[in-house]
Every structure is written in C-alpha cells, then in structure tokens.
Design a protein around this motif. Structure first.
Motif, PDB file in Angstrom:
ATOM      1  N   LYS A 119       2.151   8.319  -8.559  1.00 10.50           N
ATOM      2  CA  LYS A 119       1.642   7.535  -9.685  1.00 10.50           C
ATOM      3  C   LYS A 119       2.792   6.991 -10.521  1.00 10.50           C
ATOM      4  CE  LYS A 119      -1.399  10.785 -10.792  1.00 10.50           C
ATOM      5  NZ  LYS A 119      -2.408  11.517 -11.569  1.00 10.50           N
ATOM      6  N   ASP A 120       3.807   7.802 -10.747  1.00 13.13           N
ATOM      7  CA  ASP A 120       4.981   7.341 -11.500  1.00 13.13           C
ATOM      8  C   ASP A 120       5.722   6.239 -10.739  1.00 13.13           C
ATOM      9  OD1 ASP A 120       4.453   9.168 -13.518  1.00 13.13           O
ATOM     10  OD2 ASP A 120       5.883  10.657 -12.762  1.00 13.13           O
ATOM     11  N   ILE A 121       5.877   6.414  -9.444  1.00 15.16           N
ATOM     12  CA  ILE A 121       6.555   5.410  -8.615  1.00 15.16           C
ATOM     13  C   ILE A 121       5.776   4.105  -8.645  1.00 15.16           C
ATOM     14  CG2 ILE A 121       7.155   4.800  -6.231  1.00 15.16           C
ATOM     15  CD1 ILE A 121       7.729   7.892  -5.855  1.00 15.16           C
ATOM     16  N   ALA A 122       4.464   4.189  -8.533  1.00 14.44           N
ATOM     17  CA  ALA A 122       3.627   2.979  -8.552  1.00 14.44           C
ATOM     18  C   ALA A 122       3.792   2.227  -9.870  1.00 14.44           C
ATOM     19  CB  ALA A 122       2.161   3.338  -8.323  1.00 14.44           C
ATOM     20  N   LEU A 123       3.818   2.955 -10.954  1.00 11.98           N
ATOM     21  CA  LEU A 123       4.009   2.318 -12.261  1.00 11.98           C
ATOM     22  C   LEU A 123       5.337   1.568 -12.301  1.00 11.98           C
ATOM     23  CD1 LEU A 123       3.166   1.840 -15.219  1.00 11.98           C
ATOM     24  CD2 LEU A 123       4.351   3.976 -15.771  1.00 11.98           C
ATOM     25  N   ASP A 160       1.266  -6.850   2.149  1.00 14.62           N
ATOM     26  CA  ASP A 160       2.439  -7.427   2.797  1.00 14.62           C
ATOM     27  C   ASP A 160       3.285  -6.336   3.434  1.00 14.62           C
ATOM     28  OD1 ASP A 160       1.970 -10.134   1.756  1.00 14.62           O
ATOM     29  OD2 ASP A 160       2.492  -9.239  -0.184  1.00 14.62           O
ATOM     30  N   ALA A 161       3.193  -5.125   2.873  1.00 22.60           N
ATOM     31  CA  ALA A 161       4.044  -4.018   3.298  1.00 22.60           C
ATOM     32  C   ALA A 161       3.380  -2.702   2.950  1.00 22.60           C
ATOM     33  CB  ALA A 161       5.393  -4.114   2.588  1.00 22.60           C
ATOM     34  N   ILE A 162       3.941  -1.623   3.525  1.00 17.13           N
ATOM     35  CA  ILE A 162       3.583  -0.291   3.039  1.00 17.13           C
ATOM     36  C   ILE A 162       4.819   0.277   2.356  1.00 17.13           C
ATOM     37  CG2 ILE A 162       1.770   0.137   4.730  1.00 17.13           C
ATOM     38  CD1 ILE A 162       3.734   2.053   6.167  1.00 17.13           C
ATOM     39  N   TYR A 163       4.585   1.111   1.365  1.00 16.98           N
ATOM     40  CA  TYR A 163       5.656   1.768   0.626  1.00 16.98           C
ATOM     41  C   TYR A 163       5.517   3.256   0.902  1.00 16.98           C
ATOM     42  CZ  TYR A 163       8.976   2.753  -3.076  1.00 16.98           C
ATOM     43  OH  TYR A 163      10.085   3.165  -3.776  1.00 16.98           O
ATOM     44  N   VAL A 164       6.437   3.790   1.703  1.00 15.71           N
ATOM     45  CA  VAL A 164       6.367   5.173   2.147  1.00 15.71           C
ATOM     46  C   VAL A 164       7.104   6.062   1.152  1.00 15.71           C
ATOM     47  CG1 VAL A 164       6.946   6.785   4.001  1.00 15.71           C
ATOM     48  CG2 VAL A 164       6.263   4.429   4.556  1.00 15.71           C
ATOM     49  N   VAL A 165       6.360   6.970   0.539  1.00 16.13           N
ATOM     50  CA  VAL A 165       6.950   7.922  -0.396  1.00 16.13           C
ATOM     51  C   VAL A 165       7.421   9.118   0.434  1.00 16.13           C
ATOM     52  CG1 VAL A 165       6.553   9.372  -2.415  1.00 16.13           C
ATOM     53  CG2 VAL A 165       5.471   7.114  -2.254  1.00 16.13           C
ATOM     54  N   ASP A 166       8.729   9.146   0.689  1.00 16.51           N
ATOM     55  CA  ASP A 166       9.341  10.163   1.553  1.00 16.51           C
ATOM     56  C   ASP A 166      10.262  11.069   0.745  1.00 16.51           C
ATOM     57  OD1 ASP A 166      11.122   8.077   1.081  1.00 16.51           O
ATOM     58  OD2 ASP A 166      12.038   8.194   3.056  1.00 16.51           O
ATOM     59  N   ILE A 167       9.689  11.712  -0.242  1.00 19.49           N
ATOM     60  CA  ILE A 167      10.458  12.593  -1.127  1.00 19.49           C
ATOM     61  C   ILE A 167      11.012  13.760  -0.310  1.00 19.49           C
ATOM     62  CG2 ILE A 167      10.280  14.166  -3.106  1.00 19.49           C
ATOM     63  CD1 ILE A 167       8.193  12.155  -4.249  1.00 19.49           C
ATOM     64  N   ASP A 168      12.297  14.038  -0.505  1.00 23.16           N
ATOM     65  CA  ASP A 168      13.001  15.085   0.249  1.00 23.16           C
ATOM     66  C   ASP A 168      12.885  14.873   1.761  1.00 23.16           C
ATOM     67  OD1 ASP A 168      13.789  16.361  -2.123  1.00 23.16           O
ATOM     68  OD2 ASP A 168      11.931  17.539  -2.201  1.00 23.16           O
ATOM     69  N   GLY A 169      12.695  13.613   2.179  1.00 22.65           N
ATOM     70  CA  GLY A 169      12.614  13.288   3.604  1.00 22.65           C
ATOM     71  C   GLY A 169      11.289  13.634   4.253  1.00 22.65           C
ATOM     72  N   TYR A 170      10.322  14.089   3.457  1.00 26.46           N
ATOM     73  CA  TYR A 170       9.051  14.530   4.047  1.00 26.46           C
ATOM     74  C   TYR A 170       8.136  13.351   4.352  1.00 26.46           C
ATOM     75  CZ  TYR A 170       4.641  16.778   4.913  1.00 26.46           C
ATOM     76  OH  TYR A 170       3.471  17.166   5.498  1.00 26.46           O
ATOM     77  N   ASN A 188       2.487  -5.599  -6.495  1.00 22.34           N
ATOM     78  CA  ASN A 188       1.080  -5.212  -6.618  1.00 22.34           C
ATOM     79  C   ASN A 188       0.941  -3.957  -5.768  1.00 22.34           C
ATOM     80  OD1 ASN A 188       0.090  -7.520  -8.060  1.00 22.34           O
ATOM     81  ND2 ASN A 188       0.329  -8.676  -6.177  1.00 22.34           N
ATOM     82  N   VAL A 189       0.600  -2.848  -6.374  1.00 17.94           N
ATOM     83  CA  VAL A 189       0.546  -1.583  -5.642  1.00 17.94           C
ATOM     84  C   VAL A 189      -0.898  -1.149  -5.451  1.00 17.94           C
ATOM     85  CG1 VAL A 189       1.231   0.843  -5.624  1.00 17.94           C
ATOM     86  CG2 VAL A 189       2.786  -0.877  -6.574  1.00 17.94           C
ATOM     87  N   LEU A 190      -1.269  -0.969  -4.193  1.00 18.25           N
ATOM     88  CA  LEU A 190      -2.560  -0.376  -3.865  1.00 18.25           C
ATOM     89  C   LEU A 190      -2.296   1.112  -3.711  1.00 18.25           C
ATOM     90  CD1 LEU A 190      -3.843  -3.002  -1.273  1.00 18.25           C
ATOM     91  CD2 LEU A 190      -4.258  -2.913  -3.728  1.00 18.25           C
ATOM     92  N   GLN A 191      -2.652   1.856  -4.730  1.00 14.34           N
ATOM     93  CA  GLN A 191      -2.380   3.293  -4.743  1.00 14.34           C
ATOM     94  C   GLN A 191      -3.391   4.040  -3.910  1.00 14.34           C
ATOM     95  OE1 GLN A 191      -1.141   5.999  -7.999  1.00 14.34           O
ATOM     96  NE2 GLN A 191      -1.308   4.119  -9.182  1.00 14.34           N
ATOM     97  N   CYS A 192      -2.939   5.108  -3.344  1.00 16.99           N
ATOM     98  CA  CYS A 192      -3.813   5.932  -2.507  1.00 16.99           C
ATOM     99  C   CYS A 192      -3.654   7.388  -2.894  1.00 16.99           C
ATOM    100  CB  CYS A 192      -3.483   5.713  -1.037  1.00 16.99           C
ATOM    101  SG  CYS A 192      -3.747   4.013  -0.539  1.00 16.99           S
ATOM    102  N   VAL A 193      -3.985   7.699  -4.122  1.00 16.56           N
ATOM    103  CA  VAL A 193      -3.948   9.078  -4.600  1.00 16.56           C
ATOM    104  C   VAL A 193      -5.395   9.517  -4.750  1.00 16.56           C
ATOM    105  CG1 VAL A 193      -3.263  10.614  -6.474  1.00 16.56           C
ATOM    106  CG2 VAL A 193      -1.742   8.751  -5.779  1.00 16.56           C
ATOM    107  N   TYR A 194      -5.766  10.521  -3.953  1.00 13.48           N
ATOM    108  CA  TYR A 194      -7.156  10.958  -3.916  1.00 13.48           C
ATOM    109  C   TYR A 194      -7.291  12.448  -4.171  1.00 13.48           C
ATOM    110  CZ  TYR A 194      -7.926   6.607  -1.364  1.00 13.48           C
ATOM    111  OH  TYR A 194      -7.973   5.301  -0.991  1.00 13.48           O
ATOM    112  N   ASN A 195      -8.431  12.794  -4.689  1.00 19.12           N
ATOM    113  CA  ASN A 195      -8.914  14.171  -4.733  1.00 19.12           C
ATOM    114  C   ASN A 195      -7.922  15.147  -5.350  1.00 19.12           C
ATOM    115  OD1 ASN A 195     -10.888  16.050  -4.418  1.00 19.12           O
ATOM    116  ND2 ASN A 195     -10.365  16.522  -2.302  1.00 19.12           N
ATOM    117  N   THR A 239       0.868  -1.172   0.000  1.00 16.32           N
ATOM    118  CA  THR A 239       0.000   0.000   0.000  1.00 16.32           C
ATOM    119  C   THR A 239       0.901   1.216   0.000  1.00 16.32           C
ATOM    120  OG1 THR A 239      -1.809  -1.080   1.169  1.00 16.32           O
ATOM    121  CG2 THR A 239      -1.716   1.309   1.318  1.00 16.32           C
ATOM    122  N   MET A 240       0.673   2.097  -0.938  1.00 14.56           N
ATOM    123  CA  MET A 240       1.477   3.305  -1.037  1.00 14.56           C
ATOM    124  C   MET A 240       0.964   4.339  -0.045  1.00 14.56           C
ATOM    125  SD  MET A 240       2.569   5.371  -4.411  1.00 14.56           S
ATOM    126  CE  MET A 240       3.666   4.053  -4.878  1.00 14.56           C
TER     127      MET A 240
END
Length: 106
Positions: A17-21, A63-73, A30-37, A5-6
């Motif tokens: 979205k690019d990372i998930a691809l 199985d895991a979460i994938y943390v998108v921590d761009i620039d450490g955020y 298998n990526v469960l994307q969570c991009v909303y609104n 899960t992203m």
C-alpha cells in the motif's frame, strides 16, 4: 501515465500500500492494487478463483506489472503472474530494481 498491476505476497500488504501510494504520487503511475483479505476472512475456493480471474484481468488492462520482491521474495502465485505477463508481452518492473535505480539517480 503508465498503468501497472501490483503483484506481491500478502505478507507485504502494508508495504504494498505504501509503495502504491509512492508510485501514484511521485512517479504518476496508475496502480491497480491487489491487497486482499487483510482481516483473514475465510475464502472459499470458488471465491479464490474469482479473485484470481480478476487479478489476471487487471494484468490484461495494464501496461506492466509491478512485482513487489521485498528481500528477494517472489512466491509461487507471483511467479505465475510474471509468466502470464510475459506471455502477454507486458513490461515487468521489479520493485528492488526500480527502487535501486531511483536511489541511484538521487
């Protein structure tokens, strides 16, 4: 195939979205994307709670979460998602580390 899960700030929706691809095509996750609104619709508190419950259910299925921590955020919501995943003994993959390790192997 690992299911992840992203988790990340919506300020990085396009990057997520690019990372998930790439995760699905290159790494066969298998990526469960969570991009909303992305259109900025007004969302009621009740609907926000529904989205939050849905996101937690996705973590439960993964199985895991994938943390998108761009620039450490890592925002407060993602911090709570990381804690939830830890409590559920899910693997936590940080984009910054995953991306760096992949580059080192190249």
């Amino acid at each position: 195939m690992k299911t992840v899960t992203m988790c990340g700030s919506m300020r990085y929706a396009e990057q997520m979205k690019d990372i998930a691809l790439r995760l699905e095509v290159i790494h066969e996750f298998n990526v469960l994307q969570c991009v909303y609104n992305e259109n900025g619709m007004e969302i009621s508190d009740i609907d926000r709670q529904k989205l939050s419950r849905s996101h937690v259910n996705k973590i439960d299925l993964s199985d895991a979460i994938y943390v998108v921590d761009i620039d450490g955020y890592i925002g407060e919501s993602v911090k709570s998602e990381i804690e939830y995943a830890r409590n559920k003994q899910k693997e936590i993959i940080y984009h910054s580390e995953f991306d760096r390790k992949k580059k080192e192997r190249s």
